[in-house]
Scaffold this motif. Structure first.
Motif, mmCIF file in Angstrom:
data_model
loop_
_atom_site.group_PDB
_atom_site.id
_atom_site.type_symbol
_atom_site.label_atom_id
_atom_site.label_comp_id
_atom_site.label_asym_id
_atom_site.label_seq_id
_atom_site.Cartn_x
_atom_site.Cartn_y
_atom_site.Cartn_z
ATOM 1 N N ARG A 1 2.859 5.330 -15.028
ATOM 2 C CA ARG A 1 3.574 5.864 -13.891
ATOM 3 C C ARG A 1 3.803 4.752 -12.891
ATOM 4 N NH1 ARG A 1 3.473 7.898 -8.975
ATOM 5 N NH2 ARG A 1 1.835 8.948 -7.979
ATOM 6 N N HIS A 2 5.016 4.651 -12.424
ATOM 7 C CA HIS A 2 5.360 3.642 -11.428
ATOM 8 C C HIS A 2 5.101 4.180 -10.034
ATOM 9 C CE1 HIS A 2 7.150 0.856 -14.238
ATOM 10 N NE2 HIS A 2 7.730 1.900 -14.839
ATOM 11 N N LEU A 3 4.628 3.309 -9.183
ATOM 12 C CA LEU A 3 4.371 3.695 -7.799
ATOM 13 C C LEU A 3 5.649 3.567 -6.981
ATOM 14 C CD1 LEU A 3 1.027 1.794 -7.109
ATOM 15 C CD2 LEU A 3 1.289 4.210 -7.627
ATOM 16 N N SER A 4 5.833 4.503 -6.071
ATOM 17 C CA SER A 4 6.940 4.372 -5.129
ATOM 18 C C SER A 4 6.592 3.238 -4.166
ATOM 19 C CB SER A 4 7.158 5.670 -4.365
ATOM 20 O OG SER A 4 6.059 5.916 -3.511
ATOM 21 N N PHE A 5 7.571 2.755 -3.422
ATOM 22 C CA PHE A 5 7.316 1.664 -2.492
ATOM 23 C C PHE A 5 6.240 2.028 -1.457
ATOM 24 C CE2 PHE A 5 8.101 -0.820 1.365
ATOM 25 C CZ PHE A 5 7.847 -2.081 0.853
ATOM 26 N N PRO A 6 6.309 3.233 -0.824
ATOM 27 C CA PRO A 6 5.236 3.574 0.131
ATOM 28 C C PRO A 6 3.854 3.646 -0.524
ATOM 29 C CG PRO A 6 7.138 5.007 0.461
ATOM 30 C CD PRO A 6 7.396 4.211 -0.788
ATOM 31 N N GLU A 7 3.782 4.153 -1.758
ATOM 32 C CA GLU A 7 2.495 4.214 -2.461
ATOM 33 C C GLU A 7 1.994 2.805 -2.778
ATOM 34 O OE1 GLU A 7 2.801 8.383 -4.981
ATOM 35 O OE2 GLU A 7 3.842 6.612 -5.751
ATOM 36 N N PHE A 8 2.907 1.951 -3.214
ATOM 37 C CA PHE A 8 2.569 0.563 -3.526
ATOM 38 C C PHE A 8 2.060 -0.151 -2.266
ATOM 39 C CE2 PHE A 8 3.874 -3.914 -3.649
ATOM 40 C CZ PHE A 8 3.124 -4.345 -4.728
ATOM 41 N N LYS A 9 2.783 0.031 -1.161
ATOM 42 C CA LYS A 9 2.397 -0.609 0.099
ATOM 43 C C LYS A 9 1.012 -0.141 0.548
ATOM 44 C CE LYS A 9 4.025 -1.370 4.775
ATOM 45 N NZ LYS A 9 4.949 -0.988 5.811
ATOM 46 N N GLU A 10 0.755 1.173 0.429
ATOM 47 C CA GLU A 10 -0.562 1.704 0.809
ATOM 48 C C GLU A 10 -1.663 1.140 -0.074
ATOM 49 O OE1 GLU A 10 -2.861 5.960 1.046
ATOM 50 O OE2 GLU A 10 -0.707 5.938 1.442
ATOM 51 N N MET A 12 -1.622 -1.717 -1.683
ATOM 52 C CA MET A 12 -1.797 -3.129 -1.327
ATOM 53 C C MET A 12 -2.588 -3.260 -0.023
ATOM 54 S SD MET A 12 -0.695 -4.781 -3.816
ATOM 55 C CE MET A 12 -0.841 -6.416 -3.159
ATOM 56 N N ASN A 13 -2.300 -2.394 0.945
ATOM 57 C CA ASN A 13 -3.043 -2.430 2.200
ATOM 58 C C ASN A 13 -4.524 -2.136 1.979
ATOM 59 O OD1 ASN A 13 -0.947 -3.165 3.849
ATOM 60 N ND2 ASN A 13 -0.561 -1.128 4.641
ATOM 61 N N GLU A 14 -4.830 -1.158 1.119
ATOM 62 C CA GLU A 14 -6.227 -0.827 0.825
ATOM 63 C C GLU A 14 -6.933 -1.998 0.152
ATOM 64 O OE1 GLU A 14 -6.257 2.768 -1.472
ATOM 65 O OE2 GLU A 14 -5.266 3.913 0.112
ATOM 66 N N GLU A 15 -6.261 -2.618 -0.822
ATOM 67 C CA GLU A 15 -6.866 -3.763 -1.511
ATOM 68 C C GLU A 15 -7.042 -4.944 -0.562
ATOM 69 O OE1 GLU A 15 -4.549 -4.598 -5.004
ATOM 70 O OE2 GLU A 15 -4.984 -2.630 -5.882
#
Length: 135
Positions: A1-10, A12-15
């Protein structure tokens, strides 16, 4: 499953936040250790990455409760640094500012615990002693 941009950004922020918290603890630990071993010069040098990683941690989240808890940690760091400088360079006025920083951090923790429904859970989660980073 591919992440949407907002999900990806979140994600990345968590990591990024986990990594910043990890390095912040390392810098802070060695900053205090150098002070304890009377290596004030190295301790002062370590204040820079300690503060930078601490402040950057605040910007890795959008949740108000977590922001306030992270800011309280920054106040704790500033308290520690002001205490170091005040004690080592005989600047008693900095000890007063350190105390103000301490009470500012305590106030933010009080706000989190009293004004937010999830405040207690955020505090418990934030003050776990060890968080394993995911590098």
């Amino acid at each position: 499953r591919h992440l949407s941009f907002p999900e990806f950004k979140e994600k990345m922020n968590e990591e990024m936040k986990e990594k910043l918290e990890f390095w912040n603890r390392i810098f802070w630990f060695f900053m205090d250790a150098m002070w304890m071993f009377s290596n004030v010069k190295l301790s002062l040098i370590l204040t820079v990455p300690t503060v930078i990683t601490g402040i950057l941690t605040v910007f890795c989240t959008k949740k108000p409760t977590t922001i306030l808890v992270d800011l309280s940690m920054v106040f704790w760091m500033i308290m520690n640094i002001l205490w170091l400088i005040g004690e080592e360079f005989n600047k008693p006025e900095l000890i007063l500012y350190a105390k103000c920083s301490f009470f500012s951090g305590i106030f933010l923790l009080f706000v989190v615990s009293m004004k937010f429904e999830d405040g207690y859970q955020v505090l418990v989660k934030s003050f776990r002693r060890y968080k394993k980073p995911h590098f």
